[in-house]
Enzyme design. Structure first.
Site, mmCIF file in Angstrom:
data_model
loop_
_atom_site.group_PDB
_atom_site.id
_atom_site.type_symbol
_atom_site.label_atom_id
_atom_site.label_comp_id
_atom_site.label_asym_id
_atom_site.label_seq_id
_atom_site.Cartn_x
_atom_site.Cartn_y
_atom_site.Cartn_z
ATOM 1 N N ARG A 112 89.991 -135.060 -10.017
ATOM 2 C CA ARG A 112 90.069 -133.664 -9.537
ATOM 3 C C ARG A 112 89.861 -133.689 -8.032
ATOM 4 N NH1 ARG A 112 87.403 -128.190 -11.953
ATOM 5 N NH2 ARG A 112 89.069 -128.626 -13.416
ATOM 6 N N HIS A 139 97.434 -127.887 -12.495
ATOM 7 C CA HIS A 139 96.360 -128.137 -13.467
ATOM 8 C C HIS A 139 97.021 -128.416 -14.822
ATOM 9 C CE1 HIS A 139 92.450 -128.294 -15.073
ATOM 10 N NE2 HIS A 139 92.046 -127.055 -14.937
ATOM 11 N N ASP A 233 93.719 -115.818 -13.802
ATOM 12 C CA ASP A 233 92.815 -116.817 -13.222
ATOM 13 C C ASP A 233 92.214 -116.180 -11.957
ATOM 14 O OD1 ASP A 233 91.514 -119.184 -12.475
ATOM 15 O OD2 ASP A 233 93.316 -120.089 -11.592
ATOM 16 N N CYS A 273 91.717 -119.396 -17.910
ATOM 17 C CA CYS A 273 91.295 -120.804 -17.918
ATOM 18 C C CYS A 273 89.796 -120.953 -17.747
ATOM 19 C CB CYS A 273 92.040 -121.570 -16.834
ATOM 20 S SG CYS A 273 91.792 -120.897 -15.183
ATOM 21 N N ARG A 301 90.913 -127.527 -24.686
ATOM 22 C CA ARG A 301 90.929 -128.562 -23.664
ATOM 23 C C ARG A 301 90.583 -129.913 -24.295
ATOM 24 N NH1 ARG A 301 90.244 -127.195 -18.412
ATOM 25 N NH2 ARG A 301 90.979 -129.330 -18.179
#
Ligand code: CP
Ligand code: NVA
Length: 316
Positions: A112, A139, A233, A273, A301
């Site tokens: 990340r 992402h 988001d 998210c 996830r």
């Protein structure tokens, strides 16, 4: 070691990087979702014992860090946290050196960071798969979990419409690319000046072909009307903290609230998210209402990343 004989299209992903939603084909994306659903339902088990995942996270994370770690544990493998505070990455050791050294120890890296170019540099130097755990551009692991959640709600995703209301950011980009691969119509609604990247828009449309549409609109009700999934988001992503006030002004009227949910298909699900700011990009009512699948989405996830890790680490 994983044996994925029931998912022939995934064989080609062995040893590959996953830097973008567009790094896999539509057939492979569908297979990843199916494998994730099978793993979640206990219809499939994978053994990654002896395999080790390294995490290099230069930005904060709850879901991605924990879901990758738990995914490896559930598959019998292990994870090492190499965030810049505890490794020499934070002292400026070159990516070329870090990537080559870590390739001698671990089997896959999940990274990340800010610039997509830095992720690509890791992938260039590493001899093991590199996974995008969020950059400023994309992402892609999030998008897999998002479309898995949509598939659970509707049985199949082909031909559905997902409306993303908010900033044309990394999450929006991966939803556009991944949606195009899956035949989902993706409608991004945003104020002028906050549209997704033109390059990603053109890439998504090329992937979609005649199968589905990828649109950008600048009016909230037009963005959500008739949609099967409403997604939002944060308005200021990590790295944009100083723009928060300016963005809150620009996004006035763009809160995903019950009024907008009422304009969507009656079966529509609400997605985010996370982390979320209630009262800014999403109302508390939309987040906690009966249409919300936000916490299933967070759980997914784990399942989506188990499928991804199994594919990347499978025997070729
Ligand atoms: N959605 C998501 O990636 O959350 P984290 O930032 O907590 O990992
Ligand atoms: N767009 C957000 C997503 C967080 C998971 C960010 O980049 O901060």
């Amino acid at each position: 070691m994983a044996a994925l004989s029931g998912y022939p299209s995934l064989a080609d992903l062995s040893g590959r990087d996953f830097l973008s939603s567009a790094d896999v084909s539509g057939e492979q994306t569908t297979a990843l979702l199916d494998l994730a659903a099978d793993l979640k339902a206990g219809r499939m088990s994978i053994d990654l014992s002896g395999k080790v995942l390294g995490l290099i996270f230069s930005k904060a994370s709850t879901r991605t860090r924990v879901s990758f770690t738990v995914a490896m544990a559930r598959l019998g493998g292990q994870t090492i946290d190499l965030n810049p505070q505890v490794s020499q990455v934070g002292r400026g050791e070159p990516v070329a050196d870090t990537a080559r050294v870590l390739s001698r120890y671990v089997d896959v890296l999940s990274i990340r960071t800010f610039a997509q170019e830095e992720l690509a540099e890791y992938a260039h130097w590493a001899s093991i798969p590199v996974v995008n755990a969020l950059t400023d551009l994309e992402h892609p692991c999030q998008a897999l979990a998002d479309y898995l959640t949509l598939q659970e709600a509707f049985g199949a995703v082909d031909g559905l419409t997902l409306s993303y209301v908010g900033d044309g950011n990394n999450v929006a980009h991966s939803l556009m690319l991944c949606g195009a691969l899956l035949g989902v119509n993706v409608r991004v609604g945003c104020p002028q000046g906050y549209a997704p990247s033109e390059a990603v828009l053109q890439q998504s449309r090329a992937l979609a072909g005649d199968r589905c549409s990828i649109e950008v609109v600048h009016e909230p009700v037009a963005a959500v009307r008739g949609a099967h999934a409403l997604y939002t988001d944060v308005w200021a992503s990590m790295g944009q903290e100083e723009e928060k006030g300016e963005r809150e002004q620009a996004f006035a009227g763009w809160c995903l609230n019950e009024d907008l949910v009422a304009e969507a298909d009656p079966r529509a699900i609400v997605l985010h998210c996370l982390p979320a700011y209630r009262g800014l990009e999403i109302s508390a009512g939309a987040m906690e209402g009966s249409s919300s699948r936000i916490f299933d989405q967070a759980e997914n996830r784990l399942h989506a990343q188990q499928a991804l890790l199994a594919a990347l680490l499978s025997e070729s």
